[in-house]
Design a protein around this motif. Structure first.
Motif, PDB file in Angstrom:
ATOM      1  N   ALA A 297       0.830  -1.208   0.000  1.00 20.86           N
ATOM      2  CA  ALA A 297       0.000   0.000   0.000  1.00 20.86           C
ATOM      3  C   ALA A 297       0.861   1.254   0.000  1.00 20.86           C
ATOM      4  O   ALA A 297       0.519   2.256  -0.648  1.00 20.86           O
ATOM      5  N   GLN A 298       1.994   1.214   0.709  1.00 21.27           N
ATOM      6  CA  GLN A 298       2.875   2.377   0.747  1.00 21.27           C
ATOM      7  C   GLN A 298       3.478   2.679  -0.635  1.00 21.27           C
ATOM      8  O   GLN A 298       3.556   3.837  -1.050  1.00 21.27           O
ATOM      9  N   VAL A 299       3.888   1.630  -1.340  1.00 19.02           N
ATOM     10  CA  VAL A 299       4.470   1.843  -2.671  1.00 19.02           C
ATOM     11  C   VAL A 299       3.429   2.381  -3.632  1.00 19.02           C
ATOM     12  O   VAL A 299       3.697   3.294  -4.431  1.00 19.02           O
ATOM     13  N   LEU A 300       2.217   1.834  -3.580  1.00 21.59           N
ATOM     14  CA  LEU A 300       1.151   2.369  -4.433  1.00 21.59           C
ATOM     15  C   LEU A 300       0.888   3.842  -4.130  1.00 21.59           C
ATOM     16  O   LEU A 300       0.705   4.661  -5.044  1.00 21.59           O
ATOM     17  N   ALA A 301       0.854   4.182  -2.836  1.00 23.73           N
ATOM     18  CA  ALA A 301       0.609   5.578  -2.458  1.00 23.73           C
ATOM     19  C   ALA A 301       1.743   6.483  -2.943  1.00 23.73           C
ATOM     20  O   ALA A 301       1.499   7.621  -3.387  1.00 23.73           O
ATOM     21  N   THR A 302       2.979   5.994  -2.902  1.00 23.17           N
ATOM     22  CA  THR A 302       4.113   6.792  -3.370  1.00 23.17           C
ATOM     23  C   THR A 302       4.030   7.041  -4.869  1.00 23.17           C
ATOM     24  O   THR A 302       4.237   8.177  -5.350  1.00 23.17           O
ATOM     25  N   LEU A 303       3.724   6.001  -5.626  1.00 23.35           N
ATOM     26  CA  LEU A 303       3.564   6.162  -7.072  1.00 23.35           C
ATOM     27  C   LEU A 303       2.427   7.130  -7.392  1.00 23.35           C
ATOM     28  O   LEU A 303       2.518   7.939  -8.332  1.00 23.35           O
ATOM     29  N   GLY A 328      15.878   0.844   0.616  1.00 26.34           N
ATOM     30  CA  GLY A 328      16.140  -0.570   0.392  1.00 26.34           C
ATOM     31  C   GLY A 328      15.641  -1.008  -0.962  1.00 26.34           C
ATOM     32  O   GLY A 328      14.937  -0.255  -1.664  1.00 26.34           O
ATOM     33  N   ALA A 329      15.998  -2.243  -1.338  1.00 22.58           N
ATOM     34  CA  ALA A 329      15.575  -2.782  -2.628  1.00 22.58           C
ATOM     35  C   ALA A 329      14.062  -2.995  -2.625  1.00 22.58           C
ATOM     36  O   ALA A 329      13.504  -3.572  -1.675  1.00 22.58           O
ATOM     37  N   MET A 330      13.402  -2.549  -3.686  1.00 15.47           N
ATOM     38  CA  MET A 330      11.952  -2.652  -3.787  1.00 15.47           C
ATOM     39  C   MET A 330      11.517  -3.461  -5.008  1.00 15.47           C
ATOM     40  O   MET A 330      10.348  -3.472  -5.363  1.00 15.47           O
ATOM     41  N   GLY A 331      12.494  -4.122  -5.635  1.00 15.58           N
ATOM     42  CA  GLY A 331      12.160  -4.864  -6.844  1.00 15.58           C
ATOM     43  C   GLY A 331      11.127  -5.944  -6.600  1.00 15.58           C
ATOM     44  O   GLY A 331      10.213  -6.131  -7.409  1.00 15.58           O
ATOM     45  N   ARG A 332      11.247  -6.661  -5.471  1.00 12.32           N
ATOM     46  CA  ARG A 332      10.312  -7.741  -5.191  1.00 12.32           C
ATOM     47  C   ARG A 332       8.893  -7.203  -4.988  1.00 12.32           C
ATOM     48  O   ARG A 332       7.920  -7.788  -5.473  1.00 12.32           O
ATOM     49  N   VAL A 333       8.774  -6.081  -4.283  1.00  8.84           N
ATOM     50  CA  VAL A 333       7.449  -5.494  -4.060  1.00  8.84           C
ATOM     51  C   VAL A 333       6.833  -5.044  -5.382  1.00  8.84           C
ATOM     52  O   VAL A 333       5.644  -5.284  -5.660  1.00  8.84           O
ATOM     53  N   LEU A 334       7.635  -4.413  -6.220  1.00 12.49           N
ATOM     54  CA  LEU A 334       7.125  -3.926  -7.497  1.00 12.49           C
ATOM     55  C   LEU A 334       6.739  -5.080  -8.420  1.00 12.49           C
ATOM     56  O   LEU A 334       5.722  -5.004  -9.121  1.00 12.49           O
ATOM     57  N   ARG A 335       7.522  -6.153  -8.405  1.00 10.38           N
ATOM     58  CA  ARG A 335       7.160  -7.309  -9.229  1.00 10.38           C
ATOM     59  C   ARG A 335       5.872  -7.957  -8.729  1.00 10.38           C
ATOM     60  O   ARG A 335       5.060  -8.451  -9.516  1.00 10.38           O
ATOM     61  N   ARG A 336       5.677  -7.940  -7.420  1.00 12.08           N
ATOM     62  CA  ARG A 336       4.440  -8.490  -6.874  1.00 12.08           C
ATOM     63  C   ARG A 336       3.247  -7.635  -7.292  1.00 12.08           C
ATOM     64  O   ARG A 336       2.175  -8.156  -7.625  1.00 12.08           O
ATOM     65  N   LEU A 337       3.418  -6.318  -7.279  1.00  4.64           N
ATOM     66  CA  LEU A 337       2.347  -5.433  -7.745  1.00  4.64           C
ATOM     67  C   LEU A 337       2.095  -5.627  -9.243  1.00  4.64           C
ATOM     68  O   LEU A 337       0.949  -5.573  -9.700  1.00  4.64           O
ATOM     69  N   LEU A 342      -1.326  -4.126 -11.008  1.00  2.77           N
ATOM     70  CA  LEU A 342      -1.477  -2.786 -10.431  1.00  2.77           C
ATOM     71  C   LEU A 342      -0.438  -1.799 -10.967  1.00  2.77           C
ATOM     72  O   LEU A 342      -0.660  -0.586 -10.934  1.00  2.77           O
ATOM     73  N   VAL A 343       0.721  -2.298 -11.392  1.00  2.00           N
ATOM     74  CA  VAL A 343       1.746  -1.453 -11.987  1.00  2.00           C
ATOM     75  C   VAL A 343       2.298  -2.161 -13.214  1.00  2.00           C
ATOM     76  O   VAL A 343       2.130  -3.370 -13.389  1.00  2.00           O
ATOM     77  N   ARG A 344       2.987  -1.417 -14.035  1.00  2.00           N
ATOM     78  CA  ARG A 344       3.668  -2.022 -15.183  1.00  2.00           C
ATOM     79  C   ARG A 344       5.056  -1.392 -15.325  1.00  2.00           C
ATOM     80  O   ARG A 344       5.257  -0.215 -15.000  1.00  2.00           O
ATOM     81  N   ALA A 345       6.014  -2.198 -15.789  1.00  2.90           N
ATOM     82  CA  ALA A 345       7.370  -1.721 -16.041  1.00  2.90           C
ATOM     83  C   ALA A 345       7.406  -1.051 -17.417  1.00  2.90           C
ATOM     84  O   ALA A 345       6.885  -1.596 -18.393  1.00  2.90           O
TER      85      ALA A 345
END
Length: 379
Positions: A297-303, A328-337, A342-345
């Motif tokens: 939820a925090q990463v979504l709110a930041t984006l 810290g590394a956020m790659g795992r969280v972003l890949r999960r989203l 919910l997100v795209r690269a």
């Protein structure tokens, strides 16, 4: 020797039956002690039984189980009444009252036991086994005595079920209804003394406290209702008692009482780890899941905030920027989203680093997350 061969042995059958009776009595009555936050009560009453054991021997003139258990019940009851008197008529707290009763009665019992052993009579042989238990000394004729004590305790629980339940959970409300709370507390304490008496010859004075507490503690992890807790505690007590007795018979030189306590303790350990909703592993998994949901939820709110700042719902945010923000590394969280849609690269020329942007579903999810706290704050 196979388990069937063990159970066909006359002595082992006697020990197993005695262990089963002990498990039932300690499980049922120990549940009330645990719920009343008097876990040390079993310890105090078991140690307080020692002078009664000695007095019962002196009265009978021999190691006669009926007299010894009756003496143990009398001294245990006297100790329980003294403890209640100290906590109600003085400024002593419950734990202090239990400590006083335990030390005084056990010291008295030790003096009497030393005196009896000093006489050198053959009749006193094995009397000290009540300290640590000696299951092999149980005779088939002792089982009716243990069974009668267990039956009396269970009958009292059944007859006074509603009253005891109310006194355990809300004694003030019970008093407002006109129930004799003090009498019920005394009776319940005497019933716990009955459970202690049942287990004295099996596990002894020193270890009996564990049999009062352990099955109830294990059952508490699995059940939210008193009915279920009492039944489970009795079942755990029986399983632990029989398992310890069989293991003792299978291994030469292994004491039955400690093995029974270890078996019940293993049930407690498993319950503390694996019980649904209350087990430590479940709690760790729930904590890890909550942390992951919060970070998502925090990463979504930041984006979403970055997109709003640039007035572009599809604004591509650099992964390095997000990682610098969270440290810290956020790659795992972003890949999960990304796997949840919910997100795209995306690429963002002329920059060559990886960027991420919210999808329509991610934008809606982020807005819902942001609206929730604001609504709760307004409420």
């Amino acid at each position: 020797m196979t388990p069937l061969d063990l159970l066909s042995d006359y002595t082992i059958q006697t020990v197993v039956l005695g262990a089963g009776l002990l498990g039932i009595a300690s499980g049922v009555l120990g549940s009330f002690a645990v719920l009343r936050r008097q876990s040390l009560l079993g310890d105090a009453l078991s140690h307080a039984a020692l002078p009664g054991i000695c007095l019962g021997f002196l009265v009978a003139g021999a190691r006669e189980l009926g007299s010894i258990l009756l003496g143990a019940l009398a001294s245990g009851t006297a100790a329980a009444l003294l403890m209640l008197l100290l906590t109600r008529k003085s400024r002593l707290k419950t734990d202090a009252g239990l400590g006083v009763v335990l030390s005084v009665f056990f010291a008295l019992g030790t003096v009497l036991l030393t005196r009896i052993q000093g006489t050198g009579g053959a009749a006193q042989a094995g009397l000290d086994s009540f300290l640590f238990g000696q299951a092999a000394a149980i005779l088939r004729g002792d089982l009716p005595v243990m069974g009668a004590i267990t039956a009396v305790a269970l009958a009292l629980v059944i007859l006074l079920w509603k009253e005891l339940k109310l006194v355990c959970f809300d004694p003030l409300f019970a008093a407002s209804l006109g129930l004799p709370v003090v009498v019920l507390e005394v009776l319940l304490t005497m019933m716990i003394a009955l459970a202690v008496v049942v287990g004295l010859q099996m596990v002894g004075v020193v270890l009996m406290a564990a049999m009062i507490v352990a099955p109830a503690v294990a059952a508490r992890q699995w059940s939210r209702r008193l009915e279920g807790m009492v039944l489970l505690a009795a079942a755990f007590g029986v399983v632990g008692g029989i398992t310890g007795a069989v293991l003792s018979a299978a291994g030469s030189g292994l004491a039955t009482g400690p093995l029974i306590v270890l078996s019940v303790s293993l049930i407690v350990l498993v319950s503390l780890l694996l019980a649904p909703e209350r087990g430590l592993l479940w709690e760790m998994a729930r904590h890890w899941r909550n942390r992951r949901q919060v970070r998502t939820a925090q990463v979504l709110a930041t984006l979403h905030r970055l997109a709003e700042a640039h007035e572009d719902p599809a604004y591509p945010s650099e992964q390095g920027t997000i990682e610098a923000y969270y440290g810290g590394a956020m790659g795992r969280v972003l890949r999960r989203l990304e796997s949840r849609g919910l997100v795209r690269a995306v690429s963002h020329p002329p920059e060559t680093t990886l960027h991420w942007q919210l999808t329509a579903a991610g934008l809606a999810e982020a807005e819902r997350g942001l609206d929730g706290p604001s609504r709760r704050g307004a409420d």
